[in-house]
Design an enzyme around this catalytic site. Structure first.
Site, PDB file in Angstrom:
ATOM      1  N   GLU A  38      -9.857  -5.578  -2.899  1.00  0.00           N
ATOM      2  CA  GLU A  38      -9.194  -4.365  -2.434  1.00  0.00           C
ATOM      3  C   GLU A  38     -10.020  -3.539  -1.444  1.00  0.00           C
ATOM      4  O   GLU A  38     -10.464  -4.072  -0.444  1.00  0.00           O
ATOM      5  CB  GLU A  38      -8.726  -3.526  -3.619  1.00  0.00           C
ATOM      6  CG  GLU A  38      -7.432  -4.050  -4.249  1.00  0.00           C
ATOM      7  CD  GLU A  38      -6.226  -4.077  -3.315  1.00  0.00           C
ATOM      8  OE1 GLU A  38      -6.262  -3.459  -2.251  1.00  0.00           O
ATOM      9  OE2 GLU A  38      -5.236  -4.758  -3.661  1.00  0.00           O
ATOM     10  N   HIS A  75      -8.199  -5.429   0.862  1.00  0.00           N
ATOM     11  CA  HIS A  75      -6.905  -4.790   1.103  1.00  0.00           C
ATOM     12  C   HIS A  75      -6.311  -5.282   2.422  1.00  0.00           C
ATOM     13  O   HIS A  75      -6.994  -5.318   3.449  1.00  0.00           O
ATOM     14  CB  HIS A  75      -7.127  -3.280   1.152  1.00  0.00           C
ATOM     15  CG  HIS A  75      -5.890  -2.457   1.005  1.00  0.00           C
ATOM     16  ND1 HIS A  75      -5.071  -2.546  -0.095  1.00  0.00           N
ATOM     17  CD2 HIS A  75      -5.341  -1.501   1.808  1.00  0.00           C
ATOM     18  CE1 HIS A  75      -4.073  -1.675   0.038  1.00  0.00           C
ATOM     19  NE2 HIS A  75      -4.213  -1.040   1.183  1.00  0.00           N
ATOM     20  N   SER A 109       0.837  -1.202   0.000  1.00  0.00           N
ATOM     21  CA  SER A 109       0.000   0.000   0.000  1.00  0.00           C
ATOM     22  C   SER A 109       0.873   1.254   0.000  1.00  0.00           C
ATOM     23  O   SER A 109       1.606   1.484  -0.975  1.00  0.00           O
ATOM     24  CB  SER A 109      -0.960  -0.040   1.189  1.00  0.00           C
ATOM     25  OG  SER A 109      -2.031   0.874   1.025  1.00  0.00           O
TER      26      SER A 109
END
Length: 556
Positions: free
Chosen positions: A347, A464, A217
């Site tokens: 995600e 995510h 990230s």
């Protein structure tokens, strides 16, 4: 007793050395560096192998007082005695931290994990090095072993593993566009740590000429930027870029002065001149920056990427970023090292669920979509083009009906997933793969644990951070899986491929059943789907990403 033959003696020594990797003596290990001795401790890997842990090692001077907002300053004075690295050092200032976590502005620390250190009597084969840059939007998390940077699964493999802290939020990313605060000091912290690794990792049994940089990230955005930073040349040799890239639709600015002004006003500092503002902010307690964080955002912790790396104007300083990232990758002006890069299947579903569950936020988004879409999905605001793009995104992903949790969740998930992560990664892989080897993946495995449970107690999908559950350990998200858990095979697959890449530059050397990972080419958008099995596929979210490509075309 018969005298032992030379062959028997050599065999016994070999057995003892092999045994060391499984059962290290329960004494605190000590390594010798140019700054002094460092004492660590012994930990157990996920599958029960012993390894050494050296935690909380300072790699730069404390960035406090006059050094706040300044590039990191290397340590030059040796410490007195032996440095105690038996526990994690503090994480950098951030919100929501209780007494469980040590927090301090003196946070430029790193952790080194290794199964074999050089000694006077034992010569070891140095091992390849894997360095991890943590996620957290450039404002949260750390490299501490108890904050989802635990080494226990990685250390089942013959690798030296390093995790680092870097400055966060305003303390790490404030940029005024002036010589007083040109920005990127959090990224320069990462460079300082990589330089420390080059100078010292041999003391921990690591190879300074075989370093793989892995980021997730915000850490992945950082990793991709290290590929083009003039400060990072030669400091690593492969890269793993997980769920984040700087080649997206959002602008990489030369400064974020308006954000600096906002921070100053919140802390009661003048903004008439930059010099006065910075000097005042240097006097404020570090916890004031953390406590004011939530107020810095526009809507419900959005935009997620509040602080950005900046293209630094030249004031004679060492610049981390001196050109536009997308243009650099487009022209092939980057370190052409082997890459692993990819995303999770679902995600950023978390913000979509949060907004649609909240009636006030849902109605606000519904009624002001053109205004809020650029904030939520990270593109330029207050322009005719922005309004047009907002309308087209709504039509494509949400339609014209009022937003509801049941009917709008999939579309809003796609918007967050693509706007925050997917499109930037798609473009990064497409550009980089023209010049270097890129192994692309989609992580789609859904186990019992997740960062998002919806509906009720069921994981929403592979969202995510969920792939990190099987690569690193963090007790507040999931337990450490044992060999009988259903997640075991996913842990084996992920850690084996990643460490094989760090050792050989090729994840296929992991020799896993069904693994045939073909790099991306100009003809084929090949990717490996990591789920209950490993499967090679073509065309990752082609229709969605083509739509974003049309909305945000590359510069000619």
């Amino acid at each position: 007793m018969h005298r032992m033959s030379k062959c028997s003696l050599m065999f016994l020594v070999l057995v003892l050395l092999v045994g060391l990797s499984h059962s290290l003596p329960e004494i605190r290990p000590i390594v010798h560096t140019s700054l002094g001795d460092i004492e660590g401790t012994v930990l157990q890997s996920r599958l029960g192998q012993s390894f050494y842990a050296f935690r909380g090692i300072p790699y730069a001077q404390s960035p406090t007082g006059k050094l706040r907002f300044q590039p990191p300053v290397p340590l030059t004075e040796p410490w007195n005695g032996t440095y105690d690295a038996t526990e994690d050092g503090p994480m950098c200032p951030q919100p929501f931290m209780n007494e469980t976590y040590k927090v301090s502005e003196d946070c430029l620390r790193l952790n080194v994990y290794t199964a074999a250190i050089p000694g006077e009597l034992i010569r070891i084969r140095p091992r390849d090095v894997l360095v991890y840059l943590h996620p957290g939007g450039f404002y949260s998390l750390s490299g501490q072993s108890n904050t989802f940077a635990g080494p226990h699964a990685i250390m089942d493999h013959p690798i030296v593993f390093v995790t680092i802290n870097y400055r966060l939020g305003s303390l790490g990313f404030m940029s005024t566009g002036t010589a007083e605060c040109p920005g990127n000091v959090g990224l320069k912290d990462q460079v300082a740590a990589l330089r420390w690794i080059q100078q010292n990792i041999a003391s921990f049994g690591g190879l300074s000429n075989s370093v793989t940089l892995m980021g997730y990230s915000a850490g992945a955005i950082s990793t991709a930027l290290h590929l083009i930073s003039p400060m990072s040349k030669g400091l690593f040799h492969r890269a793993i870029v997980m769920s984040g890239a700087p080649t997206a639709q959002w602008e990489v600015p030369e400064h974020q002065l308006e954000l600096a002004h906002k921070q100053a006003i919140l802390l009661g500092c003048p903004i008439k001149t930059t010099i006065e503002m910075i000097e005042c902010l240097r006097q404020k307690p570090s916890e004031d920056f953390a406590d004011s964080l939530e107020t810095m955002f526009v809507l419900a912790w959005n935009p997620v990427l509040l602080w950005k790396p900046v293209i630094e104007p030249d004031f004679g300083q060492e610049r981390f970023l001196d050109r536009n990232p997308t243009e650099a990758f487009q022209s092939g002006d980057f370190m052409k090292v082997p890459l692993i890069a990819g995303i999770t299947r679902d995600e950023f579903a978390g913000p979509a669920v949060s907004i649609l569950r909240n009636e006030t936020l849902r109605r606000e988004l519904d009624g002001s979509f053109e205004t809020l879409a650029p904030i939520l999905f990270l593109f330029e605001r207050h322009t005719p083009e922005a309004a047009t793009r907002s309308r087209l995104l709504r039509e494509r992903f949400l339609g014209s009906s009022p937003l509801t949790l049941n009917d709008s969740l999939t579309g809003l998930n796609y918007l967050f997933a693509d706007g925050l992560i997917g499109f930037g990664m798609h473009r990064f892989i497409a550009l980089a793969s023209k010049y270097t080897t890129v192994y692309q993946y989609k992580f789609a495995y859904v186990g019992r644990y997740s960062h998002l449970y919806y509906p009720e107690d069921k994981p929403y999908g592979a969202v995510h951070h969920d792939d990190l559950i099987y690569l690193l350990t963090g007790p507040f998200i999931a337990p450490m899986f044992n060999s009988t858990d259903p997640e075991h095979q996913t842990v084996v697959r992920l850690t084996s491929m990643w460490t094989s890449f760090a050792i050989h530059g090729d994840p296929n050397r992991a020799n896993l059943p069904g693994l045939k990972w073909i790099p991306v080419s100009t003809e084929n958008d090949t990717y490996l789907e990591i789920s209950d099995q490993l499967e090679t596929k073509q065309g990752l979210f082609t229709e969605r990403f083509s739509f974003w490509d049309q909305l945000f075309p590359l510069p000619a």
